[in-house]
Design a protein around this motif. Structure first.
Motif, short mmCIF file in Angstrom:
data_model
loop_
_atom_site.label_atom_id
_atom_site.label_comp_id
_atom_site.label_asym_id
_atom_site.label_seq_id
_atom_site.Cartn_x
_atom_site.Cartn_y
_atom_site.Cartn_z
N TRP A 235 0.83 -1.20 0.00
CA TRP A 235 0.00 0.00 0.00
C TRP A 235 0.87 1.26 0.00
CZ3 TRP A 235 -4.51 -0.01 4.11
CH2 TRP A 235 -5.47 -0.96 3.75
N GLN A 236 0.37 2.30 -0.65
CA GLN A 236 0.92 3.64 -0.49
C GLN A 236 -0.07 4.44 0.34
OE1 GLN A 236 0.80 6.74 -3.68
NE2 GLN A 236 3.04 6.60 -3.59
N VAL A 237 0.39 4.95 1.47
CA VAL A 237 -0.47 5.66 2.42
C VAL A 237 -0.03 7.11 2.51
CG1 VAL A 237 -1.34 5.73 4.78
CG2 VAL A 237 -0.77 3.53 3.73
N ASP A 238 -0.96 8.03 2.36
CA ASP A 238 -0.68 9.45 2.55
C ASP A 238 -0.44 9.70 4.04
OD1 ASP A 238 -1.31 12.33 3.14
OD2 ASP A 238 -1.62 12.40 0.98
N ALA A 239 0.75 10.16 4.39
CA ALA A 239 1.10 10.31 5.80
C ALA A 239 0.23 11.34 6.51
CB ALA A 239 2.57 10.70 5.93
N ALA A 240 -0.27 12.33 5.77
CA ALA A 240 -1.06 13.39 6.39
C ALA A 240 -2.51 13.00 6.58
CB ALA A 240 -0.97 14.65 5.53
N THR A 241 -3.09 12.25 5.62
CA THR A 241 -4.52 11.98 5.65
C THR A 241 -4.86 10.51 5.94
OG1 THR A 241 -4.68 11.47 3.29
CG2 THR A 241 -4.81 13.80 3.94
N GLY A 242 -3.92 9.61 5.72
CA GLY A 242 -4.21 8.19 5.87
C GLY A 242 -4.85 7.56 4.65
N ALA A 243 -5.13 8.36 3.63
CA ALA A 243 -5.70 7.80 2.40
C ALA A 243 -4.69 6.83 1.78
CB ALA A 243 -6.01 8.93 1.41
#
Length: 429
Positions: A235-243
């Motif tokens: 997975w690639q996870v946006d560190a700021a939003t968790g998306a």
């Protein structure tokens, strides 16, 4: 299953293992010669008898020394060197997958014989060498009440931990020895069934994205494809939003992730499928390309079709990317770290790989830390044993390497989850 039935099956498994053909020489490199698949009632199953280190230590190359910097841990898995030189150790044991068949019960029993009997800590332990003499005089709990923590990452005073069910974040102040509060949730992670529970973790050089390795819920879809939703991928996870979104798929069990210095390229070590012979399928080291499919479950090492998987998917097979470098079948690679010049000229350019060791070969393999040399940003040449002796000449196993981490000051940190030790390897002065 009744105890008597289990013992009968176990006896049959051991008998078959004793009569089975040993595997050949491990095939390393970008183009391993793969044998034909072998199918049988049960795979070979063999775990070396665990033993204490006593006065012995693992073996390292001439010109290097190895020291146990922490003992008495509770199943150390992965480690992280913080900017001030402190080391964090993730400790725990996860997984809750029910056994599907008698062979699963047998395999579970065999595997358990080679594992520590210590209960997992579900915590992070901090190690500190305050005066830089190589002796880590402080060993303290940094955070506890976690859920089988495994992957660790750090960026800009934020510490990220991949539990078996959730990616979380701690705020961090340099020098602190205990978390300032409970962790903050970043993203929930797939944890139902959790056949492969470990969640590998790394972070992009700019801190924007976290990459999480999520293993499959089976060997080759025995629980059905519905159990594999969001599994066998990074997975690639946006560190700021968790998306989050799939970054790459078809990776049966990506157990460790690392970013290549300079290029920013994501790399992984992957544990491949079982039960088609002692020399199939090679575990591997590979660059992880965005959007790429790496074959599981339909094929392995490119377009080699796994005929056990039904229905077949020729289009997916045709699209499968061949991995970069074979580590050999069943070595169980669980650790990955890029080296630095501080580790010495012979080991300056390449990766260290922690190999936990096989359970399903008549002749055990793995049980060591290897170094894979790189040239021009790619693996080049045969692997070199860097830390060995975990599986001794007497046939007993005294340790099993998991995570490996390179300290920028010139040390390799190795987590050993059998003896519950963290080892430190340095060039001799």
């Amino acid at each position: 299953m009744k105890p008597t039935s289990t013992l009968a099956c176990l006896g049959m498994a051991l008998l078959l293992g004793a009569c089975s053909k040993e595997g050949g020489k491990l095939a390393h490199g970008p183009d391993p010669k793969l044998p034909a698949p072998e199918r049988g009632l049960l795979p070979d199953m063999k775990i070396a008898e665990p033993a204490e280190w006593g006065k012995q230590k693992p073996t390292v190359p001439q010109g290097y020394t190895i020291t146990a910097i922490a003992t008495g841990l509770k199943i150390p898995r992965q480690t992280l060197v913080l900017p001030n030189g402190d080391i964090l150790v993730a400790e725990g044991r996860g997984g809750n997958a029910a056994k599907l068949k008698p062979k699963d019960v047998i395999a579970g029993y065999i595997k358990a014989q080679g594992n520590t009997k210590v209960k997992g800590g579900n915590r992070l332990t901090l190690l500190r060498d305050a005066d830089g003499d190589g002796v880590y005089e402080l060993q303290t709990v940094f955070a506890d009440k976690l859920n089988a923590p495994y992957g660790l990452a750090f960026f800009d005073n934020k510490l990220y931990v991949a539990n078996q069910d959730e990616l979380v974040r701690f705020d961090y102040t340099e020098g602190q020895t205990q978390a300032g509060g409970p962790p903050v949730s970043v993203a929930r992670l797939p944890s139902e069934i959790n056949h492969h529970w470990t969640k590998a973790l790394t972070i992009s050089p700019d801190g924007r994205f976290l990459y999480v390795g999520i293993g499959s819920n089976s060997n080759i879809t025995e629980r059905g494809m519905e159990a594999e939703v969001d599994r066998a991928m990074v997975w690639q996870v946006d560190a700021a939003t968790g998306a989050h979104k799939p970054y790459a798929t078809g990776l049966r069990n990506p157990t460790a992730l690392a970013i290549q210095p300079g290029s920013g390229q994501l790399w992984a070590v992957v544990n491949e499928r079982d039960e088609i012979g002692p020399d199939l399928v090679p575990d591997y080291l590979t660059s992880v390309r965005p959007g790429a499919f790496y074959g599981w479950p339909y094929s392995y090492w490119g377009q080699n079709v796994d005929t056990r998987v039904k229905p077949e998917d020729p289009k997916k097979v045709a699209s499968a990317v061949k991995p970069d470098y074979s580590l050999g079948a069943h070595v169980a690679a669980l650790g990955l770290a890029f080296s630095l010049p501080a580790m010495g000229q012979a080991y300056a350019d390449g990766v260290f790989v922690g190999e936990h060791g096989s359970w399903n070969r008549a002749d055990p393999v793995g049980y060591k830390v290897i170094f894979v040399p790189f040239r021009n940003g790619r693996p080049a040449g045969e692997p070199v044993d860097f830390v060995s002796g975990f599986h001794g000449a007497d046939g007993k196993t005294r340790g099993r390497p998991v995570g490996v981490t390179v300290d920028p000051r010139g040390a390799l940190i190795v987590a050993d989850d059998l003896s519950n030790t963290v080892w430190r390897v340095v060039p001799a002065k």
